[in-house]
Design an enzyme around this catalytic site. Sequence first.
Site, PDB file in Angstrom:
ATOM      1  CG  ASP A  49      -0.354   0.013   2.652  1.00  0.00           C
ATOM      2  OD1 ASP A  49       0.917  -0.175   2.759  1.00  0.00           O
ATOM      3  OD2 ASP A  49      -1.219  -0.092   3.534  1.00  0.00           O
ATOM      4  CB  SER A  50       4.577   1.609  -0.336  1.00  0.00           C
ATOM      5  OG  SER A  50       4.723   0.623  -0.707  1.00  0.00           O
ATOM      6  CG  ASP A  88       0.201  -4.238   2.030  1.00  0.00           C
ATOM      7  OD1 ASP A  88       0.200  -5.024   2.615  1.00  0.00           O
ATOM      8  OD2 ASP A  88       0.918  -3.345   1.824  1.00  0.00           O
ATOM      9  CE  LYS A 118       3.198  -6.043   3.703  1.00  0.00           C
ATOM     10  NZ  LYS A 118       2.679  -5.046   4.389  1.00  0.00           N
ATOM     11  CD  GLU A 120       0.653  -1.790   7.897  1.00  0.00           C
ATOM     12  OE1 GLU A 120       0.038  -0.973   9.102  1.00  0.00           O
ATOM     13  OE2 GLU A 120       0.878  -1.414   6.692  1.00  0.00           O
ATOM     14  CD  GLU A 186       7.921  -0.521   7.385  1.00  0.00           C
ATOM     15  OE1 GLU A 186       6.855  -1.215   7.156  1.00  0.00           O
ATOM     16  OE2 GLU A 186       8.066   0.606   7.435  1.00  0.00           O
TER      17      GLU A 186
HETATM   18  O1  KIV Z   1       3.549  -1.038   1.685  1.00  0.00           O
HETATM   19  C1  KIV Z   1       4.471  -1.480   1.455  1.00  0.00           C
HETATM   20  O2  KIV Z   1       5.544  -1.432   0.727  1.00  0.00           O
HETATM   21  C2  KIV Z   1       5.049  -2.400   2.642  1.00  0.00           C
HETATM   22  C3  KIV Z   1       6.577  -2.740   2.594  1.00  0.00           C
HETATM   23  C4  KIV Z   1       7.432  -1.730   2.803  1.00  0.00           C
HETATM   24  C5  KIV Z   1       6.837  -3.781   3.455  1.00  0.00           C
HETATM   25  O3  KIV Z   1       4.219  -2.888   3.465  1.00  0.00           O
END
Ligand code: KIV
Length: 276
Positions: A49-50, A88, A118, A120, A186
């Site tokens: 989600d970056s 994510d 994924k 969190e 992280e």
């Molecule tokens: O959103 C993302 O890119 C991430 C990584 C930095 C692990 O969660």
Amino acid sequence: MSATSPVRPVLPPDIRARKGGTPLVVLTAYSTPVARLVDAHCDIALVGDSVGMVIHGLPSTLGVTLEMMTLHGRAVVRGCTRAMPVIDMPFGSYEESPEQAFRNASRLMAETGAPAVKLEGGLHMAETIAFLTARGVPVMAHVGLTPQAVNTLGGYKVVGRAEEAAKVMADARAIEAAGAFSVVLEKVPMGLAGKITAALSIPTIGIGAGMDCDGQVLVVDDMLGLFTAFRPRFVKRYAELGKMADEAIAAYAADVRSRAFPAAEHSFPDVIPVKT
Ligand code: KIV
């Protein structure tokens, strides 16, 4: 591919089986061309989600939507023939209840073709992770600094020093017991990350978590020097593509202004030359 062969060459059990072996190589990808590059060298292409900050210019990951993850997820799945895509789950799409998480995770998987998601969170997400894995949704967990909680954490800080260490360890143990097939650590201090890696039977994938994890992940735009708004200590730059692109665009602008571009070789003649 036969009707009985797996849908993808690398699936979550293959990643889980890599515990303690050759380090897992993970990079983010948000588009088909970058996914193809990642696919050639990495084990996992993470549709993080970056994407919200790196591609869409958002100030944090909190504004990322399920629709954005679906669109970028589809693009990345198209570019991966070998590496395993993981998507994510965005903020607000899974925290309310295990049922909400299943509804949105199954939608992400069905609409993109990715074999895993994924999310969190540690102990407080364990019930949800167990609910998802029992229903065919493989989960990569993410503990330590969880960027979606930036407002409660008070910034993008190292998480796990002093008395916080026991909580991060408990989070990691809880998500392992719940059935996660791997976990991102992280911004966890390196000593603690090593202890968590030794304690868990699933692979740990570090980002700013030292040398002892079972694998590493970076944001691809960070390591290529394309995202330069800020640079965390854990980023190693393997290229300066942002600088190269800036120089190339400046040269193009100068050429257009001076009429050096386009030249005759970039233009079409009025009459097709006759070949002799
Ligand atoms: O959103 C993302 O890119 C991430 C990584 C930095 C692990 O969660």
